[in-house]
Scaffold this active site. Sequence first.
Site, PDB file in Angstrom:
ATOM      1  N   GLU A  59       0.831  -0.969   0.091  1.00 26.01           N
ATOM      2  CA  GLU A  59       0.070   0.217  -0.228  1.00 26.01           C
ATOM      3  C   GLU A  59       0.948   1.177   0.273  1.00 26.01           C
ATOM      4  O   GLU A  59       0.417   2.107  -0.834  1.00 26.01           O
ATOM      5  CB  GLU A  59      -0.897  -0.168   1.215  1.00 26.01           C
ATOM      6  N   HIS A 128     -12.187  -4.696   9.196  1.00 25.31           N
ATOM      7  CA  HIS A 128     -12.735  -3.877   7.708  1.00 25.31           C
ATOM      8  C   HIS A 128     -13.957  -2.861   7.708  1.00 25.31           C
ATOM      9  O   HIS A 128     -14.747  -3.516   7.000  1.00 25.31           O
ATOM     10  CB  HIS A 128     -13.025  -5.523   6.894  1.00 25.31           C
TER      11      HIS A 128
END
Lengths: 334, 337
Positions: A59, A128
Site C-alpha cells: 500500500e 474491515h
Amino acid sequence: MKTTYREAMRAAMRDAMQRDERVFLMGEDVGRYGGGFAVSLGLLEEFGPQRVRDTPLSEAGFVGAGIGAALGGMRPIVEVMTVNFSLLALDQIVNNAATLLHMSGGQFSVPLVIRMTTGGGRQLAAQHSHSLEGWLAHIPGLRVVAPATLEDARGMLWTALEDPDPVLIFEHGSLYNVAGELADEAGPVDIDRAAVRRAGADVSLITYGGTLPTVLAAADALAASGIDAEVLDLRTLRPLDDAAILATVAKTHRAVVVDEGWRSGSLSAEVSARITESAFYDLDAPVGRVCSEEVPVPYAKHLEEAALPSAERVVAAARVAVGEAVGEAVGPRA
Amino acid sequence: MTPPMTAEERAALIAARPDRTLDLLRQMLRVRRLEERCVELYSASKIRGFLHVYIGEEAVAAGVMSVLGPDDAVVATYREHGHALLRGVPASAIMAEMYGHAEGCCRGRGGSMHLFDAGTRFYGGNAIVAGGLPLAVGLALADKMLGRDRVTACFFGEGAMAEGEFHESLNLAALWDLPVLFCCENNLYAMGTALERSESQTDLALKAAAYEVASWAVDGMDVLAVEEAARRAVDAVRSGGGPHFLEFRTYRFRAHSMFDPERYREKAEVEHWMERDPIASLKVELEASGHLDEAVWASLSREVDAEVDAAVEFAEAGTLEPVAELARFVHSERGTP
Ligand SMILES: Cc1ncc(C[n+]2csc(CCOP(=O)(O)OP(=O)(O)O)c2C)c(N)n1
Ligand SMILES: [Mg+2]
C-alpha cells in the site's frame, strides 16, 4: 438508464480513461480479479495491463508510486481496496501527497485520485468496517469527497481528476449495489458543494456517504409523524461547504449530524462546532449527533446494528431536536 | 564491491581528463564549504530547526550528480543540501530557504530538510526515512508509461533499508522494470544505531539483489569510483536495463544533527574515517600527478568561498514571506498545473 452505484463508478473510470491518455488505474486486484468490489471489472480487457495495473500488496509503495507518477505528468487513480488498508499508506498520503505543494512553495502539485471503500454494515468485523474519512478530512492539502448518490458516483471522479491536487474518494461499501435511474447524459459534477437531498422546514439532518440512505429513510418516517426534515448531503468532507450548512440551520433552526465515524473527534464534531461557532443564535435546540458507538465494530449482526447509526436513532435524535422527546445526557454513552 | 582501481588506472584516468577531475573536486568543495557555513550560521541562530550536514559524504552526491542529465529527476532525504546544490539549485536559494526567507527555493516553507526545485527536477527533501523511495518509483513509472528515457536517482541512508517502503519500492521497481537508480548512502549509522545493530544482512548490495535489482557496493569516499559506478549504472538504467542499486560506503564526519551528542561512536573511529576525507584525498592525488598546484587551489578555494559569501549575503538580505500568504500552496491556485 437503470444502473447501480458500482456501475456508475466503473462508467466514470472508463470515461476518464477514454478522455485522457494520462489516466490509469492501479491497485491490488484491480485487473485480473476485477477489483475487490468488482468496480473495475472489465476495464483490464478494455484498456490493457499498462493502464489497469495490478499491484503487489504494497500500500505504501503503490500509493507513493501514484504520487510520483502524478508528479511525473500522469493522472493516476489509485484504488486502495478498503480504508483499513490505507493505514499502511498513511505516510505517503499525509506526509507526501498532502504536503508537497506547500513544502515546495507551490512548485509541485500532486494531481492524484485515491479511491477507497469505507464503512461498516456488512458483518466484516472490526478490521474491515472503519469509517476513517473524518480522520483524513483533518489533513490540509487533501480534498476528501464521499459520493452518496448515483449521480455523484458517476460524476465526482472526473472532476477529482481535473483537480491539480490530491483527492480522496470514499465509497461506502453498502452503496455499491444501490440501483436506480441515472440520466443517460450524466457526467461530471462539482466537488465543492453540499446538496440538499430533501427539503424540509423543521429540522436539518446533516450527513454524507453511506448514511445518506439511512437518513432519507428517517426523514420519511419523521414525515409520517408530521416532522418535516431537511436532509443535507455534505458530499465534500474537506473543505466543508460551510455556507450550505449554515443555510440549512438558518432555515430550520435545529440540526442533527449523522456520521458513521466514532463520535469522539469525529467529522460530526467538526460540523457541530462550526454550527455553534457561526449559527449559535439561529439555533432553537442543541445540535444533536448520531454516530457509531465507541467500540470496534463487532461481527455479530445484532451487535453491529446496535453499533452503527440507524434510521431509528436518527428519528429519535430529530424528535429530541424538535422538542417532541427528551434527550439523554449529551455525550457518548460509555 | 566493484574492484578498486589500481594506482596506474587512477593516474591514467586523471591524466586523461584532468579538468573533469578538478571539477569533481570543486563540486565537493562547494558542498563542504556551504555546509561548514551552515553550521556556523546555526550556532549564530540564523538557521533553526533540524540541520543535518553531509560533511564527509560529498563524494557520493558529487559523483552521481555529475553523470545525470538535465531531464533526469532526483529524490533525496533531509540530508540533502549537497544534492540540491550539485543538482543545480543556486546556493543563494538554498541558503535563503534555511533562513526561512521568501527568496528561498521553497519560499521559506521547507527549510533545511525540504529543499525542492522544479527547474532541476529536484523532488526534495523528504524527512520521512524511506518516504522518498515510492515517489521515485512513481516518477520512473510515469517516464516508462510516457516513453521518456529519463532516469530517477533516489538517495537514501542505509537506515531506510529496514523500512517497509524500501522493500515495497525495490520490488515494484524490479517487477515493473522501472528506470530508477537507488543510491544508498551507507554511512554506517542511522542516528545512533550502527548498521550491525539494525540489519540482519549487513551486505546491503546483497540485500537489494534479492529483488532482482542489479546491485553493487562502491567506495563512497572515492569520487572517481562513485562517478564510474554511477555512470555505468545510469547508462544501464537509461538504456532499459531496469532499476539499479548502488551502495556507497561512506561516513559522516559530523554529528547526525545539531542536537546529537555522539555518544554512540568512538572519536578514534571518526578520525580513522577522516583520514579518507574525499576532498583531501583527491586534492593530494591531483597535486601528486601535477594537475593541481598551490595557485590553482587557492583560486578554486576563493571562488567557492565567494559563492558561499554571496549566498549568505543573499539570504541576509532576504525578506519574510508576508503572513497574509500563510495559507497559500495548500491547494493549487487555479490554472495549475
Ligand atoms: C520513518 C522515520 N522514522 C524515524 C525518523 C527519525 N530519524 C531521522 S534521521 C534517522 C536516521 C536515518 O538514518 P539513515 O537512513 O542511515 O540516514 P543518515 O541520517 O545516516 O543519512 C532517524 C531514525 C524519521 N525521520 N523517519
Ligand atoms: Mg546512515
